[in-house]
Motif scaffolding. Structure first.
Motif, PDB file in Angstrom:
ATOM      1  N   ILE A  31      38.397  24.091  62.644  1.00  0.00           N
ATOM      2  CA  ILE A  31      38.745  23.299  63.828  1.00  0.00           C
ATOM      3  C   ILE A  31      38.689  24.170  65.085  1.00  0.00           C
ATOM      4  O   ILE A  31      38.211  23.738  66.132  1.00  0.00           O
ATOM      5  N   LEU A 190      37.129  16.357  63.639  1.00  0.00           N
ATOM      6  CA  LEU A 190      37.500  17.751  63.383  1.00  0.00           C
ATOM      7  C   LEU A 190      38.032  17.928  61.965  1.00  0.00           C
ATOM      8  O   LEU A 190      37.639  18.848  61.249  1.00  0.00           O
ATOM      9  N   ALA A 194      36.032  19.832  58.873  1.00  0.00           N
ATOM     10  CA  ALA A 194      36.700  21.063  58.443  1.00  0.00           C
ATOM     11  C   ALA A 194      36.774  21.181  56.923  1.00  0.00           C
ATOM     12  O   ALA A 194      37.118  22.227  56.396  1.00  0.00           O
TER      13      ALA A 194
END
Length: 195
Positions: A31, A190, A194
């Motif tokens: 992130i 995000l 991730a």
């Protein structure tokens, strides 16, 4: 590609429930990179710098998270892709959420420019022409590439075509993040990327 409808709805505070999904520590590392790259794309397209980011933090009442230039620099230096990581290696969830809100606030402020750049990209793609052919996109791609090479560790190992593709992908992402609820979309993206 559908363009989001322009709205003047204010961004929610950092406690927004749509940002409630918690990343684990390994996700937080990825992130950090994504957040910094989105801000880099915004810088490259709009010419904004740390002052605009600090102003966005003030507009959103996030001064406690991003108080000054040094704090902002340290947050961005937490990106593991950065050269000479002199900043903090850690970024907590609240700081990540704050950077999401700041990024989307700035994207919304520059939504017209982002839309114009994406429309040009679509037009050139349809005509099978290189994005560099349009001055706006050429300037953006050059600035993005130069800044990336200056700041990122892996720049020497990344072919210029890969860097161009990254810049164009981030440009399209910015269009979505500039929309109403863009902060929610960005946060979920995000977390998703991730994994």
């Amino acid at each position: 590609m559908r363009s989001p409808v322009k709205s003047s709805a204010p961004h929610p505070p950092s406690g927004d429930s749509s940002l409630a999904q918690e990343p684990d520590p390994a996700q937080l590392d990825n992130i950090k990179s994504q957040l910094d790259l989105v801000l880099l794309a915004l810088e490259a397209l709009t010419g904004i710098g740390s002052e605009a980011m600090l102003q966005a933090a003030a507009d959103l009442h996030l001064e406690s998270m991003v108080a000054d230039r040094v704090t902002l620099w340290r947050l961005r230096q937490s990106n593991p892709l950065r050269k000479s990581q002199g900043g903090r290696k850690k970024l907590d969830v609240e700081e990540a959420r704050s950077l999401v809100l700041i990024s989307c606030h700035l994207a919304k402020q520059h939504q017209e420019l982002i839309r114009r750049a994406v429309a040009l990209l679509e037009q050139l793609t349809e005509q099978n022409r290189e994005p560099h052919r349009a001055a706006l996109l050429g300037d953006y791609l050059d600035t993005f590439s130069n800044t990336y090479e200056e700041r990122m560790e892996d720049a020497d190992n990344l072919p210029s075509e890969a860097l161009t593709n990254l810049a164009l992908k981030l440009l399209i992402d910015l269009l979505f993040y500039s929309a109403p609820n863009g902060h929610r979309r960005f946060w979920l993206t995000l977390i998703d990327r991730a994994h």
